[in-house]
Design an enzyme around this catalytic site. Structure first.
Site, PDB file in Angstrom:
ATOM      1  N   GLU A 188       0.847  -1.215   0.000  1.00  0.00           N
ATOM      2  CA  GLU A 188       0.000   0.000   0.000  1.00  0.00           C
ATOM      3  C   GLU A 188       0.875   1.255   0.000  1.00  0.00           C
ATOM      4  O   GLU A 188       0.800   2.106   0.902  1.00  0.00           O
ATOM      5  CB  GLU A 188      -0.960  -0.017   1.185  1.00  0.00           C
ATOM      6  N   GLU A 382      -5.082  -8.603  -0.983  1.00  0.00           N
ATOM      7  CA  GLU A 382      -5.814  -8.419   0.282  1.00  0.00           C
ATOM      8  C   GLU A 382      -7.282  -8.185  -0.017  1.00  0.00           C
ATOM      9  O   GLU A 382      -7.602  -7.340  -0.866  1.00  0.00           O
ATOM     10  CB  GLU A 382      -5.291  -7.216   1.091  1.00  0.00           C
TER      11      GLU A 382
HETATM   12  C1  BGP Z   1      -4.318  -3.113   4.963  1.00  0.00           C
HETATM   13  C2  BGP Z   1      -2.970  -3.656   5.422  1.00  0.00           C
HETATM   14  C3  BGP Z   1      -3.010  -4.951   6.106  1.00  0.00           C
HETATM   15  C4  BGP Z   1      -4.287  -5.218   6.885  1.00  0.00           C
HETATM   16  C5  BGP Z   1      -5.539  -4.636   6.264  1.00  0.00           C
HETATM   17  C6  BGP Z   1      -6.744  -4.650   7.195  1.00  0.00           C
HETATM   18  O1  BGP Z   1      -4.232  -1.748   4.927  1.00  0.00           O
HETATM   19  O2  BGP Z   1      -2.116  -3.797   4.285  1.00  0.00           O
HETATM   20  O3  BGP Z   1      -1.844  -5.022   6.896  1.00  0.00           O
HETATM   21  O4  BGP Z   1      -4.151  -4.887   8.195  1.00  0.00           O
HETATM   22  O5  BGP Z   1      -5.361  -3.341   5.818  1.00  0.00           O
HETATM   23  O6  BGP Z   1      -6.758  -3.451   7.924  1.00  0.00           O
HETATM   24  P1  BGP Z   1      -6.957  -3.479   9.495  1.00  0.00           P
HETATM   25  O7  BGP Z   1      -6.019  -4.508  10.015  1.00  0.00           O
HETATM   26  O8  BGP Z   1      -6.653  -2.116   9.962  1.00  0.00           O
HETATM   27  O9  BGP Z   1      -8.405  -3.886   9.725  1.00  0.00           O
END
Ligand code: BGP
Length: 484
Positions: A188, A382
């Site tokens: 990201e 993701e």
């Molecule tokens: C993205 C990240 C991940 C993961 C995901 C879910 O931004 O790349 O690392 O964490 O988000 O977000 P969160 O864990 O804040 O719910």
């Protein structure tokens, strides 16, 4: 409609959100080790959760207790990786996305030679994955850079961090090139603007007379240069390797068909794709440079930087997709949180318990938009839904809502493939419950596998298969034909 033969089904994690063992194996301090769980803060107000200061870092470094520093313990993957990989293999994973924690190999980020215990740890993981027939997809930078580079240089704002990162990546390519073909440079990469410390080690109160935003764009430029350098190096050191960029796909629709709303939305979507534009096309979009100039943001570039960008473009485009949002010029439009963003609420969509708006069709729209723009293979690295799963007294977890979320997203993926989009694979976020990146909660659960741990670290860490574990196994077994 069907998924192509050899479609890479799997799951994704990040070292700082699962490994734990924050002081074992010679690991050094990472920015994730000072991330605090703030039980009283509104989980929808991500800025509070990701904020950091010199004082908060100092306090964290003086605190050895992990209770409010969940990323120091993760889910103890460091000691349990064989059990977890076996569970992923039981689901039939073809691919598993993980990151290599920079500070396990270079504890301060500046050592001349890598830490052998760290090298061995990841080599053992890759050997186990090869034994299980699971292809690694490795993220080189996933929110876990050396804290000492942040304290010494204010993170990526200083060009000297490029050399540190290139040395780390060269070590990864040399030691793991025999196991790893698929690589991602920065997780990201666009997130630097939303949480500059987590992504680039920038401490706002150390930006001096420069604004934090100016520091972000300077740091981002250094990351673009570093990404291009390591992409070129990866191709030279590992024959047949593929390097991808990784974007947060923040699909945004106009709240109404009023032209002003459409124009504001167009600007949002172009800004979002600027980051992948640079890594795919090897140059800054002219309109972005003009926008930065109008905002008085000056990026200092070294002679040769632009040539480096041109020579280090990526092979595929990967992205995270969780939700969509709308944009409106109406200052009173109701807003709702998303993945570290605050978008205008879409009245046609349901929201998760964390306010993220669930939009499977948005994934198809994103796939078509990105494939049409870049004409390169895509990889969804993701996608998933965080929720408060309930462990029943009989040891089961009935997460029908997660099955429904995935089924609808997979159906849209299939339509995009049928429209001609070249989709390499899909790794859900996350195959196993882990520590949330933004809120540091354990209770925001994503996995097909439940982990018995609460927000303060209590629990047995026992792994328990949810209903969705068996469903996903069936989807993979039939290559997406049976999603019932
Ligand atoms: C993205 C990240 C991940 C993961 C995901 C879910 O931004 O790349 O690392 O964490 O988000 O977000 P969160 O864990 O804040 O719910």
């Amino acid at each position: 409609m069907s998924f192509p033969e050899g479609f890479l089904w799997g799951g994704a994690v990040a070292a700082n959100q699962i490994e734990g063992a924050w002081r074992e194996g010679g690991k050094g301090w990472s920015v994730a080790d000072v991330a605090t769980y703030k039980p009283d803060a509104d989980v929808r107000d991500y800025k509070t959760h990701v904020s950091v200061s010199s004082d908060s870092i100092k306090r964290a470094m003086e605190e050895s207790d992990c209770t409010y520093y969940p990323k120091r313990r993760g889910i103890d993957f460091y000691h349990r990786y064989k059990e977890d990989l076996a569970l992923f293999a039981e689901m039939g994973f073809k691919v598993f996305r993980l990151s290599i924690a920079w500070t396990r190999l270079y504890p301060t980020g500046e050592e001349e030679e890598p830490n052998k215990e760290g090298l061995d740890f990841y080599e053992n993981i890759f050997k186990e994955m090869r034994r299980l027939g699971i292809e690694p997809l490795v993220t080189l930078s996933h929110y876990e850079m050396p804290l000492l580079l942040s304290l010494k240089y204010n993170g990526w704002t200083d060009g000297r961090v490029i050399d540190c990162f290139v040395r780390f990546c060269q070590t990864c390519f040399k030691h793991y090139g025999q196991y790893v073909k698929y690589w991602l440079n920065f997780n990201e990469v666009d997130s630097i603007i939303r949480h500059s410390f987590i992504t680039a080690g920038i401490i706002p109160d150390r930006c001096g007379e420069k604004s934090e935003l100016s520091c972000c764009y300077q740091a981002l430029h250094h990351q673009f240069v570093a990404a291009a350098l390591v992409t070129k190096m990866c191709h030279e050191l590992i024959s047949g390797s593929k390097m991808g960029c990784m974007l947060t796909k923040l699909m945004t629709y106009p709240r109404t068909c009023a032209p002003e709303d459409v124009a504001a939305t167009q600007k949002k979507n172009l800004e979002n794709m600027f980051y992948s534009d640079v890594m795919v096309f090897g140059e800054y979009p002219k309109m972005i440079l003009r926008d930065l100039e109008k905002r008085g943001i000056n990026i200092s570039m070294e002679p040769g930087d632009l040539e480096i960008l041109k020579e280090g473009t990526v092979d595929f485009v990967s992205f995270s997709y969780y939700m969509s949002m709308t944009e409106s010029v109406d200052p009173n439009a109701e807003r709702t949180p998303g993945n570290t963003v605050l978008g205008v609420k879409n009245p046609y969509l349901e929201s998760s318990e964390w306010g993220w708006q669930i939009d499977p069709v948005g994934l198809r729209i994103s796939l078509i938009e990105l494939y049409d723009r870049y004409k390169k293979p895509l990889f969804i690295v993701e996608n998933g839904i965080g929720s408060k799963d309930i462990l029943e007294p009989d040891g089961t977890v009935h997460d029908a809502y997660r099955i429904d979320y995935f089924r609808k997203h997979f159906q849209e993926m299939e339509k995009a493939i049928d429209d001609g989009v070249e989709l390499m694979g899909y790794t859900s976020w996350a195959p196993i419950d882990l520590i949330s990146a933004s809120t540091n909660q354990m209770s925001k659960r994503y996995g097909f596998i439940y982990v018995d741990q609460d927000d303060l670290g209590g629990g047995s860490l026992k792994r328990i298969k949810k209903d969705s574990f068996y469903w996903y196994r069936k989807v993979i077994e039939t290559n997406g034909k049976d999603m019932s």
